[in-house]
Design a protein around this motif. Structure first.
Motif, PDB file in Angstrom:
ATOM      1  N   ILE A   1      25.388  24.079  37.989  1.00 13.34           N
ATOM      2  CA  ILE A   1      26.597  24.877  37.717  1.00 13.34           C
ATOM      3  C   ILE A   1      27.723  24.439  38.642  1.00 13.34           C
ATOM      4  N   SER A   2      27.408  24.145  39.896  1.00 11.16           N
ATOM      5  CA  SER A   2      28.437  23.654  40.837  1.00 11.16           C
ATOM      6  C   SER A   2      29.100  22.385  40.285  1.00 11.16           C
ATOM      7  N   GLY A   3      28.294  21.466  39.782  1.00 12.06           N
ATOM      8  CA  GLY A   3      28.821  20.241  39.212  1.00 12.06           C
ATOM      9  C   GLY A   3      29.670  20.496  37.978  1.00 12.06           C
ATOM     10  N   LEU A   4      29.211  21.398  37.128  1.00 12.12           N
ATOM     11  CA  LEU A   4      29.972  21.724  35.919  1.00 12.12           C
ATOM     12  C   LEU A   4      31.312  22.389  36.247  1.00 12.12           C
ATOM     13  N   VAL A   5      31.299  23.318  37.203  1.00 10.61           N
ATOM     14  CA  VAL A   5      32.542  23.987  37.604  1.00 10.61           C
ATOM     15  C   VAL A   5      33.508  22.970  38.199  1.00 10.61           C
ATOM     16  N   ALA A   6      32.998  22.090  39.052  1.00 11.38           N
ATOM     17  CA  ALA A   6      33.856  21.059  39.654  1.00 11.38           C
ATOM     18  C   ALA A   6      34.487  20.171  38.574  1.00 11.38           C
ATOM     19  N   THR A   7      33.686  19.780  37.592  1.00  8.27           N
ATOM     20  CA  THR A   7      34.199  18.969  36.495  1.00  8.27           C
ATOM     21  C   THR A   7      35.205  19.758  35.655  1.00  8.27           C
ATOM     22  N   ALA A   8      34.910  21.025  35.418  1.00 10.52           N
ATOM     23  CA  ALA A   8      35.776  21.863  34.574  1.00 10.52           C
ATOM     24  C   ALA A   8      37.182  21.995  35.135  1.00 10.52           C
ATOM     25  N   VAL A   9      37.322  21.956  36.449  1.00 13.84           N
ATOM     26  CA  VAL A   9      38.658  22.142  37.057  1.00 13.84           C
ATOM     27  C   VAL A   9      39.264  20.837  37.560  1.00 13.84           C
ATOM     28  N   ALA A  10      38.567  19.729  37.377  1.00 14.34           N
ATOM     29  CA  ALA A  10      39.052  18.432  37.864  1.00 14.34           C
ATOM     30  C   ALA A  10      40.319  18.001  37.155  1.00 14.34           C
TER      31      ALA A  10
END
Length: 145
Positions: free
Chosen positions: A136-145
């Motif tokens: 989830i941390s990776g997905l959130v980081a990608t989502a706001v990149a």
């Protein structure tokens, strides 16, 4: 002729609509206040139990660490996090809300998870584990990149 649940909204759906209308009125009064949004999200999380609560707390922690610019708010009563334009990027839907088998963590349209012609935007979560937190941390980081 009276409507039945089969040809109209169910009791849960009617409650969700009423709660969303109240939520929108409260958010309009509060504006884009991080403090007001955080209070609403923490109140929503406090109402949850068991795994639903653990998942919501985990997502709240991850967003605070990985995407601190997202503003906490509620979305149909669910803990959610929005961008500067007020658009929800990520939210959790507790299993208990609609009596489903699992909670979900969902990414809305502003999330930048695009991957070709098709990509996942919702993830079933049975338990908040270190592996789930990492994903989830990776997905959130990608989502706001």
């Amino acid at each position: 002729m009276a409507k039945t649940a089969s040809d109209g909204l169910s009791q849960e759906e009617r409650e969700a609509v009423k709660n969303r209308a109240k939520e929108l009125r409260d958010q309009a009064k509060a504006g884009k206040s991080r403090e007001a949004g955080t209070k609403q999200v923490l109140e929503a999380i406090a109402k949850l139990d068991g795994t639903d609560k653990e998942i919501a707390e985990g997502l709240h922690k991850v967003v605070g660490e990985v995407a601190p610019d997202l503003v906490p708010k509620t979305f149909y009563g669910f803990p959610a996090y929005a961008n500067a334009a007020g658009k929800v990027v990520v939210f959790t839907q507790p299993a208990s809300k609609f009596k489903t088998r699992y909670a979900t963590i969902n990414f809305d349209e502003p999330a930048r998870l695009d991957d070709g012609d098709m990509w996942a935007t919702g993830f079933a979560v049975l338990a908040w584990t270190p592996a789930v937190e990492k994903k989830i941390s990776g997905l959130v980081a990608t989502a706001v990149a």
